[in-house]
Write an enzyme that holds these catalytic residues in place. Structure first.
Site, PDB file in Angstrom:
ATOM      1  N   ALA A 215     -18.142  -5.556 -14.045  1.00  0.00           N
ATOM      2  CA  ALA A 215     -17.823  -4.751 -12.856  1.00  0.00           C
ATOM      3  C   ALA A 215     -18.756  -5.121 -11.698  1.00  0.00           C
ATOM      4  O   ALA A 215     -18.329  -5.240 -10.551  1.00  0.00           O
ATOM      5  CB  ALA A 215     -17.929  -3.264 -13.174  1.00  0.00           C
TER       6      ALA A 215
ATOM      7  N   ARG B 170     -11.904  -0.535  -5.540  1.00  0.00           N
ATOM      8  CA  ARG B 170     -13.105  -0.190  -4.792  1.00  0.00           C
ATOM      9  C   ARG B 170     -12.825  -0.107  -3.286  1.00  0.00           C
ATOM     10  O   ARG B 170     -13.677   0.232  -2.516  1.00  0.00           O
ATOM     11  CB  ARG B 170     -14.143  -1.262  -5.102  1.00  0.00           C
ATOM     12  CG  ARG B 170     -15.524  -1.033  -4.578  1.00  0.00           C
ATOM     13  CD  ARG B 170     -16.448  -1.939  -5.355  1.00  0.00           C
ATOM     14  NE  ARG B 170     -17.703  -2.209  -4.728  1.00  0.00           N
ATOM     15  CZ  ARG B 170     -17.989  -3.324  -4.061  1.00  0.00           C
ATOM     16  NH1 ARG B 170     -17.098  -4.274  -3.931  1.00  0.00           N
ATOM     17  NH2 ARG B 170     -19.172  -3.505  -3.560  1.00  0.00           N
TER      18      ARG B 170
ATOM     19  N   HIS C 203     -24.597  -7.959 -10.720  1.00  0.00           N
ATOM     20  CA  HIS C 203     -24.975  -8.323  -9.350  1.00  0.00           C
ATOM     21  C   HIS C 203     -25.851  -9.572  -9.405  1.00  0.00           C
ATOM     22  O   HIS C 203     -25.667 -10.512  -8.634  1.00  0.00           O
ATOM     23  CB  HIS C 203     -25.803  -7.219  -8.678  1.00  0.00           C
ATOM     24  CG  HIS C 203     -25.133  -5.885  -8.597  1.00  0.00           C
ATOM     25  ND1 HIS C 203     -25.840  -4.705  -8.646  1.00  0.00           N
ATOM     26  CD2 HIS C 203     -23.826  -5.535  -8.469  1.00  0.00           C
ATOM     27  CE1 HIS C 203     -25.006  -3.688  -8.527  1.00  0.00           C
ATOM     28  NE2 HIS C 203     -23.778  -4.169  -8.424  1.00  0.00           N
TER      29      HIS C 203
HETATM   30 FE1  CFM Z   1     -24.668  -1.280  -3.464  1.00  0.00          FE
HETATM   31 FE2  CFM Z   1     -24.059   0.968  -4.106  1.00  0.00          FE
HETATM   32 FE3  CFM Z   1     -23.353  -1.179  -5.567  1.00  0.00          FE
HETATM   33 FE4  CFM Z   1     -22.267  -0.754  -3.120  1.00  0.00          FE
HETATM   34 FE5  CFM Z   1     -20.141   0.483  -4.348  1.00  0.00          FE
HETATM   35 FE6  CFM Z   1     -21.990   2.176  -5.276  1.00  0.00          FE
HETATM   36 FE7  CFM Z   1     -21.290   0.106  -6.791  1.00  0.00          FE
HETATM   37 MO1  CFM Z   1     -19.678   2.068  -6.348  1.00  0.00          MO
HETATM   38  S1  CFM Z   1     -23.826   0.255  -2.175  1.00  0.00           S
HETATM   39  S2  CFM Z   1     -22.976  -2.504  -4.063  1.00  0.00           S
HETATM   40  S3  CFM Z   1     -20.211  -0.640  -2.472  1.00  0.00           S
HETATM   41  S4  CFM Z   1     -25.233  -0.276  -5.269  1.00  0.00           S
HETATM   42  S5  CFM Z   1     -20.195   2.544  -4.247  1.00  0.00           S
HETATM   43  S6  CFM Z   1     -23.928   3.025  -4.468  1.00  0.00           S
HETATM   44  S7  CFM Z   1     -21.700   2.059  -7.338  1.00  0.00           S
HETATM   45  S8  CFM Z   1     -19.354  -0.204  -6.144  1.00  0.00           S
HETATM   46  S9  CFM Z   1     -22.432  -1.548  -7.539  1.00  0.00           S
HETATM   47  C1  HCA Z   2     -17.786   0.116 -10.306  1.00  0.00           C
HETATM   48  C2  HCA Z   2     -17.087   0.373  -8.999  1.00  0.00           C
HETATM   49  C3  HCA Z   2     -17.358   1.732  -8.456  1.00  0.00           C
HETATM   50  C4  HCA Z   2     -16.742   2.826  -9.291  1.00  0.00           C
HETATM   51  C5  HCA Z   2     -16.672   4.099  -8.549  1.00  0.00           C
HETATM   52  C6  HCA Z   2     -16.503   5.387  -9.277  1.00  0.00           C
HETATM   53  C7  HCA Z   2     -16.789   1.796  -7.018  1.00  0.00           C
HETATM   54  O1  HCA Z   2     -18.871   0.628 -10.558  1.00  0.00           O
HETATM   55  O2  HCA Z   2     -17.246  -0.634 -11.085  1.00  0.00           O
HETATM   56  O3  HCA Z   2     -16.966   5.574 -10.389  1.00  0.00           O
HETATM   57  O4  HCA Z   2     -15.927   6.258  -8.633  1.00  0.00           O
HETATM   58  O5  HCA Z   2     -17.521   2.078  -6.107  1.00  0.00           O
HETATM   59  O6  HCA Z   2     -15.596   1.590  -6.855  1.00  0.00           O
HETATM   60  O7  HCA Z   2     -18.759   1.951  -8.359  1.00  0.00           O
END
Ligand code: CFM
Ligand code: HCA
Length: 533
Positions: free
Chosen positions: A55, A86, A184
């Site tokens: 993910a 997302r 990441h």
């Molecule tokens: Fe950074 Fe986030 Fe994330 Fe994000 Fe997101 Fe998120 Fe995520 Mo959901 S800012 S990239 S765009 S850490 S909302 S708080 S959890 S997808 S891995």
């Molecule tokens: C992810 C994506 C996610 C999930 C969001 C949620 C996102 O972690 O795989 O649980 O509502 O932002 O779409 O974080």
């Protein structure tokens, strides 16, 4: 307070209690250091909101790059789940070069698991090249790929030679880390090794050329940020990775400054770009009006040009004049409210400022998968001991590029600026929280319910997995991951959208129809002994 926390934790078996205790703290500014445990394994059986390494790699970092086809090698569920859920928006720069609306997967079946899926993957790449003619291709591995030993790196190398196209593989099997955070890191390494710097540009196209890192254009956030920055006169080379493209990413090395919005997901690239090309990075925050203004001023200070500083102030003034009257009615509704703010790896912190400006106090906040530096600040990095799980993903060895490394500003000026603006640095969330508020890492279902009963917040902001718990308790929620069909929330106009959405949450009569458990059940349960009446 401590006693109430103890009561919550006492419901756990002793070993679980010891573990969870290290992930929760009550903010106390009198203590010089407040440590929290983070980025460690979730206890099996606890209902967490975390995701997996796949993910984080395909879904978060790679997925938004629009002119590439992102192949998911695995059973269809993983591809389906990461198919634009997302809401990372994109518009094609070149005709027919936006493939985000497609879900491309090898759709592994039982026979592929038994006999191997490499041939099927190679055939799929041929098909993708023939049908879509994308600028580049990525292949992301799901759990079974690693378990059966398909060599996706070899398949990618062969396909690259065959098609003369940038085709790279990411061994981001879901189990590669304790959360999406590992993904990441894998994606950062791959983009740095295989794409950034591939372009042949030697010089930036304009005086103020920047990249925006850790901005994914969720609900259109980066479009609002770009609108403001363009108005001031910045040239944005590439956004990593929201609405980003292979075509722009390959020349990312020309920027004079890298902005870092979400540090958690992309700090690896930010530091590698500094080592390799000499480009400093600036921690920015475009969530909230004050944060946006501060960010714009910090950027102008970095470049230090009088005309740019003046233009920055003009734009700020114009933007504020536009949004202040729009915000006023919402501010009245939001005043004196309280919120929980639990998001993935940086929003739990970033949104607190915006809440505060609207009159909403954050009483509990946390991250699903952030590391200790996101809580405690970057200065504690040397104190974090790497465990087996984090060593799983190697740090790339990067050296200065002999031809392209350039100091962007003199060393002394850099040191001077570092005193005033967050160049190559950032604060943690804990520092910004009020005394008595709660910080929780990897909040789970049980703790969510317990903390709600205690604080009865006016709004709960989180994601799709946990939002139904508070809703069933009669508390409005605000999705802070994909924004539930709304947004943008970044920048000036985004702040108005956010204020409107949470004001709607507070003002709607719906919640009055739900009786929260503490209104019709006693909070304390027990029997009275020796009662003679
Ligand atoms: Fe950074 Fe986030 Fe994330 Fe994000 Fe997101 Fe998120 Fe995520 Mo959901 S800012 S990239 S765009 S850490 S909302 S708080 S959890 S997808 S891995
Ligand atoms: C992810 C994506 C996610 C999930 C969001 C949620 C996102 O972690 O795989 O649980 O509502 O932002 O779409 O974080």
């Amino acid at each position: 307070n401590e006693k109430m926390l103890e009561e919550i934790l006492n419901k756990y078996p002793a070993k679980v209690k010891r573990n969870r205790k290290k992930h929760i703290l009550i903010r106390d500014s009198a203590q010089e250091i407040q440590e929290i445990e983070a980025n460690t394994r979730t206890i099996p059986g606890i209902i967490t909101n975390r995701g997996c390494a796949f993910a984080g790699c395909k879904g978060v970092v790679l997925g938004p790059l629009k002119d590439m086809v992102h192949i998911v090698h695995g059973p269809i569920g993983c591809a389906y789940y990461s198919w634009l859920t997302r809401r990372n928006k994109a518009r094609a720069d070149e005709p027919k070069q936006n493939f985000l609306a497609y879900c491309v997967s090898t759709d592994m079946q039982e026979s592929d698991i038994v006999f191997g899926g490499e041939k099927k993957l190679a055939r799929m790449i041929d098909e993708v090249v023939e049908i879509f003619k994308p600028n580049a291709i990525t292949i992301s591995a799901t759990c079974p790929v690693g378990l059966i030993g398909d060599d996706i790196q070899a398949v990618a190398r062969a396909a690259r030679a065959k098609h003369g196209l940038n085709i790279t593989a990411y061994s981001c099997e879901g189990y590669k880390g304790v959360s999406q955070s590992a993904g990441h890191h894998i994606a950062n390494n791959g983009l740095m090794e295989n794409i950034i710097g591939e372009g042949d540009w030697e010089e930036p196209p304009s005086k103020y050329t920047i990249n925006i890192l850790g901005e994914y254009n969720i609900g259109g956030d980066s479009w609002e940020v770009e609108r403001i920055l363009n108005e001031i006169g910045y040239e944005i080379q590439v956004v990593m990775t929201g609405n980003g493209s292979y075509e722009k990413l390959k020349n990312a090395h020309v920027a004079q400054l890298n902005l870092v919005q979400c540090h958690r997901s992309i700090n690896y690239i930010a530091t590698m770009l500094e080592t390799k090309y000499g480009t400093p990075w600036l921690k920015v925050n475009f969530i909230g009006i004050r944060a946006t203004i501060e960010t714009l001023r910090n950027m102008a200070r970095y470049f230090g040009d009088e005309a740019l500083i003046k233009r920055t102030e003009e734009v700020i003034e114009k933007e504020l004049a536009e949004i202040e009257p729009q915000l006023e009615p919402y501010r009245k509704i939001c005043a004196n409210k309280t919120a929980f703010c639990f998001v993935g790896g940086s929003r739990g912190h970033h949104y607190q400022g915006l809440y505060e400006e609207l009159g909403v106090t954050t009483v509990l906040a946390g991250y699903e998968f952030a590391h200790r530096d996101d809580y405690e600040g970057r200065d504690i990095l040397p104190n974090i001991k790497a465990d087996a799980d984090s060593k799983n993903i190697p740090d790339l060895h990067v050296a200065p590029d002999e031809r392209r490394y350039r100091l962007k500003i003199p060393v002394e000026r850099m040191e001077e600026l570092k005193q005033d603006i967050p160049l190559n640095n950032y604060k943690g969330m804990i520092d910004d929280m009020a005394d008595g508020s709660i910080v929780v890492d990897d909040l789970n279902h049980y703790e969510t319910e317990e903390f709600i009963k205690i604080f009865k917040p006016d709004i709960f902001s989180s994601g799709i997995k946990d939002k139904y718990i508070p809703q069933k308790m009669g508390i409005p929620t605000k999705q802070l991951h994909n924004y539930d069909y709304s947004g943008p929330y970044a920048g000036f106009r985004g702040a108005v959208n956010f204020a409107r959405d949470i004001a709607m949450g507070f003002a709607t009569p719906t919640w009055n129809f739900i009786v929260p458990p503490w209104k019709d059940q006693p909070l304390l349960e027990g029997t009275i002994e020796n009662c003679t009446a």
